[in-house]
Design a protein around this motif. Sequence first.
Motif, PDB file in Angstrom:
ATOM      1  N   GLN A   1       0.850  -1.205   0.000  1.00 22.98           N
ATOM      2  CA  GLN A   1       0.000   0.000   0.000  1.00 22.98           C
ATOM      3  C   GLN A   1       0.885   1.255   0.000  1.00 22.98           C
ATOM      4  O   GLN A   1       0.646   2.211  -0.756  1.00 22.98           O
ATOM      5  N   ILE A   2       1.930   1.214   0.812  1.00 24.95           N
ATOM      6  CA  ILE A   2       2.807   2.382   0.921  1.00 24.95           C
ATOM      7  C   ILE A   2       3.559   2.586  -0.398  1.00 24.95           C
ATOM      8  O   ILE A   2       3.760   3.718  -0.851  1.00 24.95           O
ATOM      9  N   GLN A   3       3.917   1.484  -1.036  1.00 22.94           N
ATOM     10  CA  GLN A   3       4.598   1.589  -2.332  1.00 22.94           C
ATOM     11  C   GLN A   3       3.682   2.277  -3.360  1.00 22.94           C
ATOM     12  O   GLN A   3       4.126   3.114  -4.142  1.00 22.94           O
ATOM     13  N   SER A   4       2.394   1.955  -3.322  1.00 26.04           N
ATOM     14  CA  SER A   4       1.527   2.594  -4.332  1.00 26.04           C
ATOM     15  C   SER A   4       1.305   4.074  -3.997  1.00 26.04           C
ATOM     16  O   SER A   4       1.170   4.895  -4.899  1.00 26.04           O
ATOM     17  N   ILE A   5       1.319   4.421  -2.723  1.00 28.57           N
ATOM     18  CA  ILE A   5       1.257   5.855  -2.378  1.00 28.57           C
ATOM     19  C   ILE A   5       2.518   6.555  -2.910  1.00 28.57           C
ATOM     20  O   ILE A   5       2.454   7.645  -3.489  1.00 28.57           O
ATOM     21  N   ALA A   6       3.649   5.873  -2.740  1.00 25.65           N
ATOM     22  CA  ALA A   6       4.919   6.445  -3.218  1.00 25.65           C
ATOM     23  C   ALA A   6       4.857   6.699  -4.727  1.00 25.65           C
ATOM     24  O   ALA A   6       5.325   7.736  -5.210  1.00 25.65           O
ATOM     25  N   GLU A   7       4.256   5.777  -5.464  1.00 30.46           N
ATOM     26  CA  GLU A   7       4.118   5.945  -6.923  1.00 30.46           C
ATOM     27  C   GLU A   7       3.428   7.273  -7.242  1.00 30.46           C
ATOM     28  O   GLU A   7       3.825   7.988  -8.134  1.00 30.46           O
ATOM     29  N   ARG A   8       2.370   7.557  -6.472  1.00 36.01           N
ATOM     30  CA  ARG A   8       1.571   8.749  -6.786  1.00 36.01           C
ATOM     31  C   ARG A   8       2.276  10.048  -6.410  1.00 36.01           C
ATOM     32  O   ARG A   8       2.024  11.089  -6.998  1.00 36.01           O
ATOM     33  N   PHE A   9       3.173   9.990  -5.423  1.00 33.49           N
ATOM     34  CA  PHE A   9       3.744  11.241  -4.922  1.00 33.49           C
ATOM     35  C   PHE A   9       5.232  11.402  -5.236  1.00 33.49           C
ATOM     36  O   PHE A   9       5.843  12.366  -4.814  1.00 33.49           O
ATOM     37  N   LYS A  10       5.781  10.477  -5.989  1.00 35.44           N
ATOM     38  CA  LYS A  10       7.244  10.458  -6.135  1.00 35.44           C
ATOM     39  C   LYS A  10       7.813  11.698  -6.847  1.00 35.44           C
ATOM     40  O   LYS A  10       8.985  12.012  -6.700  1.00 35.44           O
ATOM     41  N   ASP A  11       6.975  12.394  -7.617  1.00 34.41           N
ATOM     42  CA  ASP A  11       7.508  13.530  -8.374  1.00 34.41           C
ATOM     43  C   ASP A  11       7.342  14.872  -7.662  1.00 34.41           C
ATOM     44  O   ASP A  11       7.700  15.914  -8.217  1.00 34.41           O
ATOM     45  N   ALA A  12       6.805  14.836  -6.456  1.00 33.07           N
ATOM     46  CA  ALA A  12       6.632  16.105  -5.723  1.00 33.07           C
ATOM     47  C   ALA A  12       7.996  16.744  -5.460  1.00 33.07           C
ATOM     48  O   ALA A  12       9.004  16.052  -5.305  1.00 33.07           O
ATOM     49  N   LYS A  13       7.990  18.070  -5.398  1.00 36.42           N
ATOM     50  CA  LYS A  13       9.270  18.787  -5.187  1.00 36.42           C
ATOM     51  C   LYS A  13       9.527  19.024  -3.693  1.00 36.42           C
ATOM     52  O   LYS A  13      10.648  19.225  -3.266  1.00 36.42           O
ATOM     53  N   ASN A  14       8.451  19.100  -2.939  1.00 32.54           N
ATOM     54  CA  ASN A  14       8.557  19.368  -1.500  1.00 32.54           C
ATOM     55  C   ASN A  14       7.581  18.480  -0.743  1.00 32.54           C
ATOM     56  O   ASN A  14       6.549  18.100  -1.291  1.00 32.54           O
ATOM     57  N   PHE A  15       7.908  18.204   0.497  1.00 33.69           N
ATOM     58  CA  PHE A  15       6.986  17.488   1.387  1.00 33.69           C
ATOM     59  C   PHE A  15       6.988  18.192   2.740  1.00 33.69           C
ATOM     60  O   PHE A  15       8.037  18.673   3.194  1.00 33.69           O
ATOM     61  N   LEU A  16       5.836  18.190   3.372  1.00 31.10           N
ATOM     62  CA  LEU A  16       5.759  18.706   4.742  1.00 31.10           C
ATOM     63  C   LEU A  16       5.307  17.550   5.636  1.00 31.10           C
ATOM     64  O   LEU A  16       4.401  16.800   5.266  1.00 31.10           O
ATOM     65  N   TYR A  17       5.958  17.409   6.788  1.00 31.50           N
ATOM     66  CA  TYR A  17       5.592  16.358   7.738  1.00 31.50           C
ATOM     67  C   TYR A  17       5.128  17.032   9.028  1.00 31.50           C
ATOM     68  O   TYR A  17       5.861  17.856   9.588  1.00 31.50           O
ATOM     69  N   LEU A  18       3.939  16.668   9.499  1.00 30.51           N
ATOM     70  CA  LEU A  18       3.406  17.295  10.705  1.00 30.51           C
ATOM     71  C   LEU A  18       3.053  16.249  11.753  1.00 30.51           C
ATOM     72  O   LEU A  18       2.510  15.188  11.430  1.00 30.51           O
TER      73      LEU A  18
END
Length: 630
Positions: A475-492
């Motif tokens: 499941q986490i791998q498929s989330i990674a597929e969708r977000f892998k091209d983002a330039k920035n991430f925020l973790y809260l």
Amino acid sequence: MPRVLFLVAVNKGNVMCGIVGYIGWREASPLLLKGLKRLEYRGYDSAGIALLNGSVLTVMKQKGSVSGLETDTCVERASMQGATAGIGHTRWATHGEPSDRNAHPHENAAGDLAVIHNGIIENYSALKQELLTEGYLFLSETDSEVLVHLIDWIWSRETSLNLESATRQALRHVEGAYGLCVVSSREPDKIVVARKGSPLVIGIGEGEFFIASDAAPIVEHTKKVVYLADGELAVVTREGYCVKSIENIEQEKIVTELDFSLEKIEKGGFEHFMLKEIFEQPEVMHDVMRGRVRLGEGRVCLGGIADYLDRLKQAKRITICACGTSWHAALLGEYLIEEFARIPVEVDYASEFRYRNPIVGSDDVVIVISQSGETADTLAALRTAKEKGALVMGICNVVGSTIARETQCGMYTHAGPEIGVASTKAFTAQVTMLYMLALSLSKDKSISQSEIALHLRELSEIPEKAARILQLDSQIQSIAERFKDAKNFLYLGRGYNFPVALEGALKLKEISYIHAEGYPAAEMKHGPIALIDEDMPVIIIATHDSTYSKILSNIEEVRSRKGRVIAIASEGDTEVSRLAEEVIYIPQASGPITPLLTVIPLQLLAYHIATLRGCNVDRPRNLAKSVTVE
Ligand code: G6P
């Protein structure tokens, strides 16, 4: 092979140290030395071999690498030509510093019995006391040495016994984990091996047999192997092998055909060391607690600080110094110690502490945390604190490391060698350790005995919960597929999950080179909220704890600015899924313990994003595993 099968394989193994054995028609010592080199990826600090040549048993061992042993034993090897049976070991210290005498094999006083051992003997000090009263002398500080004397003692009392039955009887007295090889010049044509919680494989050749703690040293000689199961003991001779249960009942074994490359075996079948280490975490957490969490008594027993416990409890203030991921563990240490022990805690970057003339004195305790035990800034902070008269305690993974040696007291995390540059299992081991420390520093007025017992019970259930999270890998791998091209991430995250947000962001930037920031969720509105738009993935840790309703509001704030929310939520939650684009559900746990769970999906997410972007996750650019420069 599906990943979940690897999980089972790794979970049963104690990853420290390496074992090889050979019995057949070829000269044993070069085979053993080559096999040991194949195991050096497991980490090593010393190595040794025992060779059987007719009625002569010769043990050679020393601190350092296998190559060192090879060079040093050249002369002796020449005189040992003809030895066609033997056992070898690379050690990754758990009890006793790396040294010649702590290296395996361990011998009995007569020099006719030798043992190598992987794992931890939990009741070694009780066994050692008994053997000391029987007149046995101990030459090492290891837990493993008790095994050779115990077998010797049992064998010497009953002459009807043989090497196999004496070993079997000895193991009935042993608590803990072992992968074990025993040889004796009294019965020179056999090797006795046994397994409980630490893997052992027998390789089947033509008139020759190989033994190893994993298939890496065997695969170049034979593809046919038999895996010992927990509680099994085998006698291996030139003619064959016989596997029995510890109760002496013969076992039918299936011969497995290896279809692995050497590299795959070293990584336990995983693509990368980092992934292997992420998957090792349930076992590692278990190893950190082994022998320390006494559920029956409802208490923690931390031998490495026992003599200093009163002084630690009386500390006016505790300062924790560390770098990188260890610094994130330190932040959790602050929350845990303040919560359970009610001692004020400060956390410093080691590099800042050492250069800012800190106010520290003899009433203070300074804890340094370091996986490697060699980080230059952490070492310098330790020395500064010592000079100023503080009691300095260490939490290290590498036994005998400089930091471990220079601290006045401390504890090892027993996470096994961590090879991936981005720290994963070392972090969860450190946090498990800090959880136990915080509970052991608690005073009667801060927390009741029954509350401590409840916390320990919950801690003991964490490895199983962590294993369940690992099953979410795809499941986490498929989330990674969708977000892998983002330039920035925020973790809260809030409370206990704020340091986890920092760690999640660090993991991502270290290995994927994506800019990522960790923030306390409430602080978002004081700056980072300006960054949020439809291109900004925001990872929010929203598990059930005292900050839950507040974190739901934070999710709303992100959503209303079109941020894309990936949430980590507790199983059974129904609110978060209404608001988040993706939800990773993890088992329920109380607030202080959740970091041990919430960090795991973040490690996996970083890993998958990085591999999908084609990054070298085990060796990220510009980073080093151990930073020994200032
Ligand atoms: C380096 C490593 C990190 C680690 C940090 C502190 O930066 O890449 O993974 O957290 O050093 O290392 P230590 O061995 O002291 O925990």
